[in-house]
Design a protein around this motif. Sequence first.
Motif, PDB file in Angstrom:
ATOM      1  N   PRO A  30       0.825  -1.206   0.000  1.00 14.09           N
ATOM      2  CA  PRO A  30       0.000   0.000   0.000  1.00 14.09           C
ATOM      3  C   PRO A  30       0.862   1.260   0.000  1.00 14.09           C
ATOM      4  O   PRO A  30       0.381   2.348  -0.282  1.00 14.09           O
TER       5      PRO A  30
ATOM      6  N   VAL B  74      -4.085   1.293  -8.851  1.00 12.29           N
ATOM      7  CA  VAL B  74      -5.101   1.306  -7.789  1.00 12.29           C
ATOM      8  C   VAL B  74      -4.626   2.143  -6.595  1.00 12.29           C
ATOM      9  O   VAL B  74      -5.343   3.008  -6.092  1.00 12.29           O
ATOM     10  N   PHE B  75      -3.381   1.914  -6.164  1.00 12.23           N
ATOM     11  CA  PHE B  75      -2.910   2.640  -4.973  1.00 12.23           C
ATOM     12  C   PHE B  75      -2.604   4.118  -5.252  1.00 12.23           C
ATOM     13  O   PHE B  75      -2.773   4.947  -4.370  1.00 12.23           O
TER      14      PHE B  75
ATOM     15  N   VAL C 252      -6.549   5.362  -5.563  1.00 12.15           N
ATOM     16  CA  VAL C 252      -7.549   5.244  -4.497  1.00 12.15           C
ATOM     17  C   VAL C 252      -7.096   5.886  -3.177  1.00 12.15           C
ATOM     18  O   VAL C 252      -7.568   6.960  -2.840  1.00 12.15           O
ATOM     19  N   PRO C 253      -6.118   5.306  -2.469  1.00 16.03           N
ATOM     20  CA  PRO C 253      -5.789   6.071  -1.259  1.00 16.03           C
ATOM     21  C   PRO C 253      -4.998   7.324  -1.615  1.00 16.03           C
ATOM     22  O   PRO C 253      -5.100   8.323  -0.918  1.00 16.03           O
TER      23      PRO C 253
ATOM     24  N   ILE D  48      -5.176   9.752  -3.893  1.00 17.05           N
ATOM     25  CA  ILE D  48      -5.949  10.993  -4.059  1.00 17.05           C
ATOM     26  C   ILE D  48      -6.483  11.478  -2.702  1.00 17.05           C
ATOM     27  O   ILE D  48      -6.347  12.646  -2.337  1.00 17.05           O
ATOM     28  N   ALA D  49      -7.068  10.526  -1.950  1.00 11.76           N
ATOM     29  CA  ALA D  49      -7.680  10.916  -0.667  1.00 11.76           C
ATOM     30  C   ALA D  49      -6.631  11.400   0.329  1.00 11.76           C
ATOM     31  O   ALA D  49      -6.863  12.377   1.053  1.00 11.76           O
ATOM     32  N   ILE D  50      -5.477  10.730   0.362  1.00 16.42           N
ATOM     33  CA  ILE D  50      -4.426  11.154   1.307  1.00 16.42           C
ATOM     34  C   ILE D  50      -3.977  12.572   0.956  1.00 16.42           C
ATOM     35  O   ILE D  50      -3.804  13.423   1.834  1.00 16.42           O
TER      36      ILE D  50
ATOM     37  N   CYS E 110     -13.257  11.786  -1.512  1.00 16.58           N
ATOM     38  CA  CYS E 110     -12.883  11.178  -0.224  1.00 16.58           C
ATOM     39  C   CYS E 110     -13.891  10.097   0.168  1.00 16.58           C
ATOM     40  O   CYS E 110     -13.502   9.005   0.597  1.00 16.58           O
TER      41      CYS E 110
ATOM     42  N   THR F 183     -13.442   7.065  -1.852  1.00 17.40           N
ATOM     43  CA  THR F 183     -12.267   6.311  -1.382  1.00 17.40           C
ATOM     44  C   THR F 183     -12.638   5.460  -0.174  1.00 17.40           C
ATOM     45  O   THR F 183     -12.199   4.316  -0.056  1.00 17.40           O
TER      46      THR F 183
ATOM     47  N   ILE G  91     -14.328   2.430  -1.418  1.00 16.60           N
ATOM     48  CA  ILE G  91     -13.389   1.477  -2.027  1.00 16.60           C
ATOM     49  C   ILE G  91     -12.574   0.768  -0.940  1.00 16.60           C
ATOM     50  O   ILE G  91     -12.324  -0.427  -1.025  1.00 16.60           O
TER      51      ILE G  91
ATOM     52  N   PHE H  96      -5.791   0.654   7.424  1.00 19.19           N
ATOM     53  CA  PHE H  96      -6.542   1.039   6.243  1.00 19.19           C
ATOM     54  C   PHE H  96      -7.989   1.382   6.528  1.00 19.19           C
ATOM     55  O   PHE H  96      -8.519   2.373   6.035  1.00 19.19           O
TER      56      PHE H  96
ATOM     57  N   PHE I  59      -7.402   5.027   8.492  1.00 16.66           N
ATOM     58  CA  PHE I  59      -7.488   5.851   7.283  1.00 16.66           C
ATOM     59  C   PHE I  59      -8.937   6.105   6.845  1.00 16.66           C
ATOM     60  O   PHE I  59      -9.365   7.266   6.731  1.00 16.66           O
TER      61      PHE I  59
ATOM     62  N   LEU J 231     -10.959   9.648   7.345  1.00 16.85           N
ATOM     63  CA  LEU J 231     -11.405  10.280   6.096  1.00 16.85           C
ATOM     64  C   LEU J 231     -12.925  10.500   6.118  1.00 16.85           C
ATOM     65  O   LEU J 231     -13.429  11.566   5.773  1.00 16.85           O
TER      66      LEU J 231
END
Lengths: 207, 303
Positions: free
Chosen positions: A50, A166-167, A170-171, A173-175, B9, B12, B15, B220, B224, B228
């Motif tokens: 990840p 995917v990584f 998915v995370p 963009i949000a991070i 967000c 995400t 997902i 995760f 996370f 979020l």
Amino acid sequence: MLKKICLRLWHVITVPAQRRLFFKLLVIYLVIAIPFKTLELLPNLAHIRPNSALIPVYGFLYGPVGAWVNSWGSFLYDIITNSLTKSTVAGNVANFIIPLFMYYMWRHFVGTRFQLTCWRELGWYCLISILGALLKVLLIAPVVEFFYPSVNVETFEIAVAATEIVFYLVPGIAILILLQNMYGLQGFDVDDPEEATVAADGMAEEK
Amino acid sequence: MNRLQANLCLLTVVICWAFEVMLQKNVPSYVPVIAVMTFNNLIGCTILAVVFWKRIREHLNKKLCLSVLPLGVLNLLYNYLNFSAIRYLSPDVCTFVNTLTVVLMPIILFIFFKEKLQWQVWLGAVLVLAGIVGSLDLSFPKEQTIGLALMGAYAVAWAVYLIMLNKLAKDADAITLTTLILGTVGGMCLIGWVAPNPQAALHMEYSRAFLASAFADAYFICVFATVLNVYTQKYVSSLDAVALYSMQPAVVLIMAATLPPVLAQKIGLTLVNVGCCALITIGAIICQVDWDALKKHPSGEGA
């Protein structure tokens, strides 16, 4: 711009503040990476990492420091988890180049500090991420093919490209959105006079 | 945070939840669900408390701690109901019925909170309901009926939880709130797991695979995805959030079709599933779109 990026890469080695940031980000990298050791994608060759999400995050927010962290983090992870293979070096090179590649592409095509606030920026981010994942495959797959002829390279390429994309998306963009909104972190800017002054001061202080 | 960022967000979060199945595959079958929940929540709470101790101490107060208690109870309740329902329903049906909250949420908001809702919300809810009904075995076997009843209770608990979380998150610090929720749920799970049989907890085999999976899930999903989710609640309404969560069947179907089996949940790519998924997704989009803004900016800038 390439010259400036190279200079900033050198600053990570020579400037104490940059070195401190490097170690801080490296610890975060390793703490996140190690528990995922058990999730194998291709037995003894590819794990789900990840931390791939940290490639764009570190690349866009920290530039050259991020590139060093991704490379060293991946290398130390392999050592700590006893996952060193003959293709490890290729992976480290890829992890070093891709954050810089992403930053360079963003600056070249979008031209602003990194942020994801509209569809246009999101579109560019997705495109750059996909190109970054493909570049990673291009850098690693030939080495794997050379050292491990028994591995089905096509499967390896698809697995690496799919997980990286995917990584990154998915995370990743949000991070980035979370860090920029919650902590007000700005995207790295190689031309930022303030950052350049800090780096130069650090170098002078060291001398 | 603008609307696009908030939606990204929340998507995400959806997902991440879909990926949780992959992490759960690593948990040995002898480990009870309540033990998994205990570890995931307590590890998540500890990570946040250690990393953000200073920030948490600044925002912590008695009122917030008391407000989190009912949230913890509801969280535990809806997780328990969901796990129980899974036993009675096939994975395909379970994925679709999970979206029942988008149907129940407007009803709860309308009846108990006297909120005026646009007619598009009701249309969206009807479409989602049609998608759910389409996925069911209409001869209603006993197992499915029990599963549906449990899922109905789960959807109510989840809807109430989200409404309360949405209100609380508007003023509270996201990290402090998440830490408190994880701690409360983890603590209650620990009592529920250890109190009836303390020997079971002491003698359980803590394999590397289980601990790694618990850490991965804690990072995760608990840390996370929850941070979020809580942080984004400041910028969206509870109904918007639920509509986005209803994209889960579409996410699961796309993942099943495109990702290697190790990364995706098994779900049949049948015509019925694709049709039901389309109905649910369209319904969720209709619920989620800001119609007033769209009328003002027909180009879609406001949506």
